[in-house]
Design a protein around this motif. Structure first.
Motif, PDB file in Angstrom:
ATOM      1  N   PRO A  41       0.782  -1.221  -0.143  1.00  9.12           N
ATOM      2  CA  PRO A  41      -0.071  -0.149   0.121  1.00  9.12           C
ATOM      3  C   PRO A  41       0.903   1.196   0.009  1.00  9.12           C
ATOM      4  O   PRO A  41       2.195   1.307   0.243  1.00  9.12           O
ATOM      5  CB  PRO A  41      -0.791  -0.303   1.312  1.00  9.12           C
ATOM      6  N   THR A  58       1.044   7.255   2.737  1.00  8.37           N
ATOM      7  CA  THR A  58      -0.386   6.299   2.404  1.00  8.37           C
ATOM      8  C   THR A  58      -1.667   7.040   3.216  1.00  8.37           C
ATOM      9  O   THR A  58      -1.647   7.602   4.163  1.00  8.37           O
ATOM     10  CB  THR A  58      -0.115   4.989   3.298  1.00  8.37           C
ATOM     11  N   VAL A 111      -1.365   1.144   7.683  1.00  9.63           N
ATOM     12  CA  VAL A 111      -0.690   0.108   7.139  1.00  9.63           C
ATOM     13  C   VAL A 111       0.090  -0.433   8.235  1.00  9.63           C
ATOM     14  O   VAL A 111       0.307   0.164   9.330  1.00  9.63           O
ATOM     15  CB  VAL A 111       0.707   0.843   6.174  1.00  9.63           C
ATOM     16  N   VAL A 141       7.281  -1.222   5.310  1.00  8.44           N
ATOM     17  CA  VAL A 141       5.994  -1.599   5.675  1.00  8.44           C
ATOM     18  C   VAL A 141       6.035  -2.947   5.182  1.00  8.44           C
ATOM     19  O   VAL A 141       6.320  -3.302   4.266  1.00  8.44           O
ATOM     20  CB  VAL A 141       4.828  -0.686   4.914  1.00  8.44           C
ATOM     21  N   ASN A 163       2.842  -5.962   3.816  1.00  8.65           N
ATOM     22  CA  ASN A 163       1.478  -5.951   3.196  1.00  8.65           C
ATOM     23  C   ASN A 163       0.538  -6.807   4.282  1.00  8.65           C
ATOM     24  O   ASN A 163       1.178  -7.209   5.048  1.00  8.65           O
ATOM     25  CB  ASN A 163       1.167  -6.951   1.836  1.00  8.65           C
ATOM     26  N   ASN A 164      -0.499  -7.032   3.973  1.00  6.85           N
ATOM     27  CA  ASN A 164      -1.389  -7.435   5.108  1.00  6.85           C
ATOM     28  C   ASN A 164      -1.359  -8.973   5.504  1.00  6.85           C
ATOM     29  O   ASN A 164      -1.030  -9.311   6.530  1.00  6.85           O
ATOM     30  CB  ASN A 164      -2.893  -7.352   4.766  1.00  6.85           C
TER      31      ASN A 164
END
Lengths: 731, 217
Positions: B97, B145, B149, B171, B173-174
């Motif tokens: 993201p 963003t 996140v 960061v 991702n999920n």
């Protein structure tokens, strides 16, 4: 033969040729040149390409030594560093383009010197730069040139993945109109990959690869680089080339792969004077001829005139000679890297450079006429009878307290931290950089690839050290002694990291050599360089001369810039400039003979660069440098810093600022805190046992720099002054 | 285990990433035109200036043939590490993201920075100490963003070199298998060149790969 517009007497002067030079051309050719030929000849006979005012003087420089693999004459020089590895390097100027268009001028300066390095088969592993501008405090123009030139250097070097590991920058009013942008590149190659630019083998194919040929940089070498700057130079902006580091990155990888696969008979980059210069120099070196068909050359604009095609300085192009049965393989490698490659001609027996427009011959010039027959001029040097350079504004009182003087020096444009500049450059890509800017007096690059078995924890790491130096202010005081000092100073920088010099490259930036006092500066400076090179047994393996650095305000300070490369046995011992530990002793090593003429303090006092430089004891310099190298390599000296601008007080302050540890110092009676002497003396530190027998001047510790009876300044104050100087000027 | 390091035209830190990865496992370069990840266990999208960063950093590289494979590999749960330009490419490709904007000071910056490991439980940080010293070098590194996140790394107070949102430096991702960061861990793997803190990230990946079921695409 037909050739569009005729050349002739109306145009040759505009192209920079003199009446007598034109007469020589007509005599050599047996006829008047046509427009294409005249364009080519005017560039090849320009100062920039022919070195007509400097070549005789340059013969005074020593060029031979046991480590020299490639001397002057090729695209770059190279020295042997053992284990079958060669280090290639060269410094080159891009002064006038940068004065007219600083971002692209500086960027293409880096691009050009990198091409010189990979043209001889070496992978570029480092860039350094030497920059000169007017006083930033006084001049919006100087701040503009500085900001954009630095951005241009970063743009090119960062994008192509070659670390910028060092450099130097000075500000003097004489560079106000005519800034200096000198870029040095260093490359690495197995001996077997070193390649000549000499064209060979009649019948072989000439392949041009890289970018399209456009109208950029037409006449750059003659119109811009070989004349004084003056009014109306904005109109010359189209003569400045435009750089594309992405194109060069691909070109570099492609060129190195072609050489690794042994597909090329010779390789040459296209620089000043474009195809004309590259092709004729290849032919000259190989004592052959070339046919080039301009209809084969891929163009950016379809309607280009033949002469424009031949002299275009479009960047990111290379020329190679290929045996016919290897052409297909060469084109395949180029395609892999998305590089356009085209056969544009062939090598011939007769030493003639023929330009074809399809079947029609539109130019035919003897190669020697282009490359060798330009007249070389004797200068008429005469020492100036009146001072050439005035003093500047007084920036600190002559009776200021030592503490205030030291803070003023640390915050001055020439001494303050270079961090605002070098933070715009990537110094670590390629994973060799053992010492970065402001960590040590010279950059240190590991030669072997660092892995789990080498590096900090493993076996010794042989390395090279690189430094670049020059001080126009001191050369103005005494061109001979000042130029020699640049060599001693560079060698001293290398000694601080334990490195022994192997070779040097120089860039001679001077004013108009047709003026007797500039000729005198140039001649004296070359003598000084030659003497210092002999003193230290460091040969000159290549370089560059940039003349006509003048504006209506007068000539620049005479500015020979020296770039030096050396080797050290184990990078793990390379000394930092800052002290290592509390309680360590601090020693002064070497015969330090400071004086204030030509010093930074004299400048802050508003004095002109005049007087005399300190006498040098060459035998003592040699002994001292060896002593420092031995101390560093044995691990006895854990820090080493040579004394230069600002004298011993500034050198001590720099050691303190760099490590964040204080020092308590007692200087010998009568030693001038701010007097300067270059390349002779060092501040080193280590344990009391390791420094036994040396002249101990103090101890590491506390949170201040205390110089007994003279000054006592907290580290924070020193750091603030040093960090803020240039940063404030650039804000 | 084997790392694959993507090489686009204009990539500069590919060999550096390969050398760093080879300290903990095998590593080979993967060419941008090849739709083939050659069975690697983890993918590194390295730093540099892919396709000259023309148009916008990472905007062209995301369309390279090899990226189709990387996207499929990531969706299947494979570990993907994007460094600097690689982070920009992963954002452009929609694998992470947010976006990277031009630094607030508008200039390229090289600096050794201190990082706080905000999340030590990812496959990329499990071997990391609480803080790391790693260099940054970029012009386009200001993370932004509009949505929440999973932050893995932040610049330590006073160390943010680019004005990134909430001092974000890296960061995931999920799913936690794609990691992007602006600092260059491959340039902090040996004390001789300044720091070895970055090596902890490569070691974390090795550990994580050892515990996972191999992903094939």
């Amino acid at each position: 033969m037909s050739a569009g517009a005729q050349g002739g007497r109306a145009t040759y002067r505009e192209l920079g040729l003199t009446d007598s030079e034109y007469d020589l051309i007509v005599e050599g050719l047996g006829r008047e040149p046509n427009a294409v030929e005249l364009a080519m000849l005017s560039l090849m006979w320009s100062e920039h390409c022919a070195y007509k005012h400097s070549k005789k003087l340059l013969r005074r420089l020593p060029t031979e030594g046991p480590h020299v693999l490639v001397g002057p004459g090729e695209n770059a020089g190279a020295v042997d560093v053992g284990n079958g590895i060669a280090i290639a390097f060269k410094v080159e100027s891009h002064n006038h383009p940068s004065a007219v268009e600083p971002f692209q001028g500086a960027a293409t300066g880096v691009g050009g010197i990198l091409r010189d390095i990979f043209a001889i088969g070496a992978r570029p592993i480092a860039v350094l730069d030497s920059l000169r501008f007017g006083e930033p405090a006084d001049s919006q123009r100087s701040r503009y040139l500085l900001e954009h030139a630095v951005a241009g250097i970063g743009h090119y070097g960062n994008s192509i993945g070659v670390p910028t590991v060092g450099g130097e920058i000075y500000f003097e009013s004489s560079y106000e109109q005519n800034c200096l942008i000198n870029a040095m590149a260093v490359g690495m190659a197995p001996h077997s990959r070193l390649t000549s630019a000499a064209a060979a083998g009649p019948g072989n194919v000439l392949i041009l690869f890289g970018a399209l040929t456009g109208r950029d940089g037409i006449g750059g070498a003659s119109v811009l680089a070989s004349a004084e700057l003056g009014e109306g130079d904005d109109a010359k902006r189209p003569t400045v080339q435009i750089g594309d580091p992405f194109a060069e990155k691909k070109l570099m990888e492609c060129s190195l792969e072609l050489l690794d696969r042994e597909l090329l008979a010779s390789l040459q980059d296209l620089g000043a004077a474009g195809l004309t210069s590259s092709a004729s120099e290849m032919a000259s070196k190989g004592e052959v001829g070339l046919d080039v068909d301009i209809t084969k050359i891929p163009l950016r604009e379809a309607d280009m005139e033949p002469f424009e095609i031949m002299v275009s300085e479009s960047q990111e192009r290379m020329l190679c000679v290929v045996e016919p049965d290897k052409v297909a393989a060469v084109l395949a490698v180029c395609e892999h890297w998305d590089i356009l490659a085209t056969a544009i001609g062939s090598v011939t027996e007769q030493p003639l450079f023929r330009i074809l427009n399809g079947d029609e011959v539109i130019g035919e010039l003897p190669v020697p006429l282009l490359v060798d027959d330009c007249p070389l001029y004797d200068l008429e040097p005469a020492a100036p009878t009146a001072p050439l350079y005035a003093g500047g504004d007084q920036r600190i009182a002559t009776d200021a307290a030592p503490a205030d003087t030291l803070l003023a020096l640390l915050a001055s444009a020439n001494i303050s931290s270079r961090r605002p500049i070098f933070e715009q450059y990537d110094p670590v890509v390629q994973s060799r950089t053992v010492r970065r800017p402001e960590q040590a007096d010279a950059a240190v690059l590991a030669l072997p690839v660092l892995d789990v078995d080498s590096g900090a924890a493993g076996a010794p790491v042989p390395a090279i050290a690189i430094s670049i130096d020059g001080n126009g202010r001191r050369v103005a005081v005494d061109p001979r002694a000042g130029a020699a000092e640049a060599v001693y100073e560079c060698a001293a920088n290398l000694a601080c990291v334990g490195a022994t010099p192997l070779g040097l490259t120089n860039c001679l930036n001077f004013g108009n050599p047709e003026k007797p006092h500039v000729a005198w500066q140039l001649s004296q400076a070359i003598d000084g360089l030659a003497q210092a090179c002999r003193d230290l047994e460091v040969p000159v393996v290549g370089g560059n001369v940039s003349l006509y650095n003048e504006s209506p305000d007068g000539p620049i300070l005479p500015t020979p810039v020296v770039g030096m490369v050396g080797t050290l046995p184990d990078a793990r011992h390379a000394a930092f400039l800052g002290f290592a530990n509390e309680g360590h002793k601090i020693a002064l090593v070497g015969g330090f003979n400071p004086s204030r003429d030509g010093s930074e303090l004299a400048k802050l006092h508003g004095r002109a660069p005049a007087g005399a430089l300190p006498e040098k004891d060459v035998a003592e310099i040699r002994t001292t440098h060896q002593q420092v190298r031995d101390g560093v390599n044995s691990g006895a000296f854990l820090s080493a810093h040579d004394i230069a601008e600002g004298g011993i007080a500034v050198a001590l302050a720099e050691c303190v600022i760099s490590c964040g540890l204080g020092a308590r110092i007692e200087l010998p009676d009568g030693l001038d805190l701010f007097g300067e002497d270059f390349g002779t003396a060092f501040i080193v530190s280590g344990t009391a046992e390791d420094l036994a027998g040396l002249e101990i001047i103090g101890e590491v510790g506390g949170d201040a720099l205390e110089i007994g009876g003279v000054l006592d300044l907290p580290i924070s104050g020193l750091t603030e002054a040093h960090a803020s100087g240039l940063a404030n000027l650039l804000r | 285990m084997k790392f694959g390091v993507i090489r686009f035209p204009g990539t500069c830190d590919d060999v550096d990433a390969q050398l760093a990865a080879q300290r903990v496992g095998d590593a080979e370069l993967l060419w941008h035109r090849d739709r083939d990840l050659k069975g690697v266990d983890a993918v590194i999208v390295p730093g540099g200036f892919s396709y000259g960063d023309y148009l916008r950093a990472g905007a062209i590289a995301r369309f390279a043939p090899v990226m189709e494979e990387v996207i499929e590999f990531a969706h299947a749960g494979g570990l993907v590490l994007g460094i600097c330009n690689g982070f920009q490419i992963l954002c452009e490709a929609g694998l992470l993201p947010g976006a990277l904007l031009i630094n607030d000071h508008l200039k390229f910056v090289f600096r050794q920075v201190n990082l706080e490991v905000v999340d030590p439980n990812t496959p990329f940080t499990r071997e990391c100490p609480p803080t790391l010293s790693i260099p940054v070098k970029h012009t386009t590194g200001r993370y932004y963003t509009p949505t929440p996140v999973q932050v893995v790394l932040r610049y330590a107070p006073g160390n943010n070199p680019n004005g990134s949102q909430d001092d974000i430096a890296g960061v995931v991702n999920n799913a936690g298998n794609v990691f992007g960061l602006m600092p260059h861990p491959e340039h902090a793997v040996d004390l001789l060149t300044g720091s070895e803190d970055g090596l902890r990230i490569f070691e974390s990946i090795r550990t994580a790969v050892g515990e996972r079921v191999k992903v094939t695409v």
